[in-house]
Each structure stands twice: as structure tokens, then as C-alpha cells.
Design an enzyme around this catalytic site. Structure first.
Site, mmCIF file in Angstrom:
data_model
loop_
_atom_site.group_PDB
_atom_site.id
_atom_site.type_symbol
_atom_site.label_atom_id
_atom_site.label_comp_id
_atom_site.label_asym_id
_atom_site.label_seq_id
_atom_site.Cartn_x
_atom_site.Cartn_y
_atom_site.Cartn_z
ATOM 1 N N ARG A 1 -47.983 30.399 -20.275
ATOM 2 C CA ARG A 1 -46.773 29.739 -20.857
ATOM 3 C C ARG A 1 -46.333 28.758 -19.998
ATOM 4 N NH1 ARG A 1 -47.993 31.477 -25.125
ATOM 5 N NH2 ARG A 1 -46.859 32.938 -26.412
ATOM 6 N N GLU B 1 -42.768 22.331 -25.213
ATOM 7 C CA GLU B 1 -43.598 22.222 -26.232
ATOM 8 C C GLU B 1 -42.927 21.828 -27.559
ATOM 9 O OE1 GLU B 1 -47.002 25.127 -26.859
ATOM 10 O OE2 GLU B 1 -47.291 25.086 -24.702
ATOM 11 N N HIS C 1 -52.397 23.421 -26.030
ATOM 12 C CA HIS C 1 -52.162 24.852 -26.425
ATOM 13 C C HIS C 1 -53.176 25.159 -27.345
ATOM 14 C CE1 HIS C 1 -48.769 28.009 -26.616
ATOM 15 N NE2 HIS C 1 -50.186 28.669 -26.647
#
Length: 328
Positions: free
Chosen positions: A243, A272, A290
Site C-alpha cells: 500500500r 491513488e 497497481h
């Protein structure tokens, strides 16, 4: 209430086989456009749904849950990470929360290993030079990277994914080191010939490559702070497929730009889908959108777990992937 009457609202497009099965089993509303739900749509969903199926792109916080209807009793997250969910608020309201752990271990570990291979060997730079027509032929001292064999890999978070990364890295001759809340069991330690570091600071100062594989929780927010990034060796590399919030992204960008860290491979970002503009264009950084868990097989298996969790809960049993605050 029978399972077929459950009102299930899904916030994003899921693989076709998963959506088809959800429609067969439940009164399911799908997101045909795949546009992330805005606040108004999330509020409408929690007011009407018996089961909400969100993803990591949805923020399910206390404010939203306060507006939920009394019929909302299950949040079946499509994803392993749950940092987008206020678990405590959900539990206080009698809402069961589930996720989809385990099925993405190999997929994420593969991408982690790809970045561990790519960044020290400067593959991203090489691709860009070819695309820009700047390859003039082989030369003895051109585009020199770093050999992996014999280097020290420090893994932050030795759960399923961390261990899968370690197994791959060991096959490439890397020495395995790790920091975790507690040491892994002896069998895993012996298999990987792994060294445990109770002190993250001490490990960071001694590693050639650092891989972030821990979840994002309040305790791990900016775990790699500006202070800790200053401990990283100048010739070391950082890879993050966990993360973005685990690293102080602004501090990392400054360190990379100043040459205080040799390079980085990032598949996740702090805000993000926004990426810190200071990271864009840096020759010593490889950025991915991602995609660590992005395989067809993995996403279908995630959906199957969602369905099993909903069906089990609807049948009056404890779902297999229930999330409770104590385990975070």
C-alpha cells in the site's frame, strides 16, 4: 430472508463469471459502467443493500455507515486489503465484514519479484532508451546495473505475500532478512534461511533491497518515514507492492531525486490514482499502475470468495473470511 432475496449491490465491474453467479444467486445490482461510486451513490447503496460489495477504491467510513439502513448486515469486500473500511464502526453497528485473503499471494509476489529484478538491472531505463532511439550499440561500461545474487533483501511484513516473495528471491540467490511483528515459525525460517530483525531501523540500514509487503493500518501509516528513509543505504533499492500509505511518498521522491536512495519500484501510491509528480520522469524509478494482483485467475478467485462469504452469511453461518478489529 432467503439468500435469493438478498439485495446485493456491487460498486465496480467484476469478472463476467463472478457477476453472472451473483445475479443467479442474489438480487444483484451491478455497476455496468465501472465508474467508481461517488459519495451520493455510496450513500444510496448502504441505504438499500442487504450486502454491499465494495473494493479498495471505495471509502466506507463511519460517516457513511451512519447513513446505512438497518437491513445492511454484510460488507463483502472484493479485495484482501481492508484499509478503506472502518471495521470498528461496522462491527459496532452489527455489520459483518469479510474480505478475500490468500488468492492473490502468488500474483502479487510475482510482480514484487519482477520489480526486484527490474530496478537494480535498470530495465525501465533500457526500454526508454530503445523507445527514444538512443541505443547506439553495446559498450563495456554502458547501462551497468547491480547483480542480485548475494545481495541482502529486507522484507517488511512476512505474511503470505512476504514469504512468497522470499521463496522467489532465494531462488535468485538473495539473502533473506525480514522485519515482522513477531518471528515466523522455525520451519519457514529454516526453509528460507531467513534472518529476523526486531528493529526495523537496524534492518533498513543494512539491506541492499527493501520490499514492502505489510498491510496498511494506522500502525503502518508512513512506517517508512522521512527519518527511516534517511537510514537506507545510498546504493539500496525500495520496492512497494503493498500500500502506498506505508511510505512517506514525498520524502521518498526527495531522496530518489537527490540520489540518497539508488532506485525504487512502485506498484502502489499514497494518494491513488494520483502519483506524486516528483516521481514521474525519474530515471531510477519504475512505476506500475497497481497491477500486482491483476490476473484473470486471481480476480475470478477473489469473486468466488466474495460469493462464498455472502452465501455462508446468508445461510446463518460465520463466513470463512470474517474480518474483526483484533486481527488488524
Amino acid at each position: 430472508m432467503t439468500a435469493k432475496r438478498l439485495k446485493v449491490i456491487v460498486t465496480r465491474r467484476l469478472p463476467d463469471p463472478v457477476e453472472l453467479r451473483l445475479k443467479e444467486l442474489f438480487d444483484t445490482e451491478l455497476n455496468e459502467t465501472d465508474t467508481p461510486f461517488d459519495d451520493a451513490k455510496l450513500v444510496d447503496a448502504v441505504k438499500r443493500a442487504d450486502v454491499l460489495v465494495p473494493t479498495v477504491t471505495d471509502t466506507i467510513d463511519a460517516r457513511l455507515l451512519a447513513q446505512a439502513g438497518p437491513q445492511l448486515r454484510h460488507i463483502a469486500q472484493f479485495g484482501a486489503g481492508v484499509d478503506n473500511l472502518d471495521i470498528e464502526s461496522a462491527v459496532q453497528r452489527g455489520i459483518t465484514v469479510t474480505n478475500t485473503p490468500g488468492v492473490l499471494t502468488d500474483d502479487t509476489a510475482d510482480v514484487t519479484m519482477a520489480l526486484i529484478l527490474a530496478v537494480p538491472r535498470r530495465l525501465h531505463e533500457g526500454i526508454k532508451l530503445l523507445e527514444e532511439g538512443k541505443f547506439d550499440g553495446w559498450a563495456p561500461t554502458w547501462m551497468l546495473g547491480k547483480r542480485l545474487a548475494g545481495k541482502r533483501l529486507g522484507i517488511i511484513g512476512m505474511g503470505r505475500i512476504g514469504q512468497a516473495v522470499a521463496r522467489r528471491a532465494k531462488a535468485f540467490g538473495l539473502q533473506i532478512h525480514y522485519h515482522n511483528r513477531k518471528p515466523v515459525n522455525r520451519q519457514v525460517t529454516e526453509e528460507l534461511d531467513a534472518t529476523y530483525w526486531e528493529s526495523l531501523d537496524q534492518m533498513l540500514a543494512r539491506m541492499d533491497i527493501i520490499s514492502v509487503n505489510c498491510p496498511h493500518t494506522p500502525a503502518t501509516f508512513h512506517l517508512l518515514s522521512a527519518r527511516r528513509l534517511d537510514l537506507v543505504r545510498k546504493d539500496a533499492y525500495i520496492v512497494n507492492t503493498a500500500r502506498g500509505e506505508v511510505i512517506d511518498e514525498a520524502a521518498l521522491a526527495r531522496a530518489l531525486k537527490a540520489g540518497k536512495i539508488a532506485g525504487a519500484g512502485l506498484d502502489v501510491f499514497e494518494r491513488e490514482p494520483a502519483v506524486n509528480p516528483e516521481l514521474l520522469g525519474l530515471s531510477n524509478v519504475m512505476l506500475l499502475p497497481h497491477m500486482g494482483s491483476a490476473t484473470e485467475e486471481g480476480r475470478i478467485e477473489m469473486g468466488e470468495k466474495v460469493i462464498i462469504n455472502i452465501k455462508t452469511f446468508a445461510d446463518g453461518h460465520r463466513p470463512p473470511d470474517r474480518v474483526i478489529p483484533a486481527i488488524l
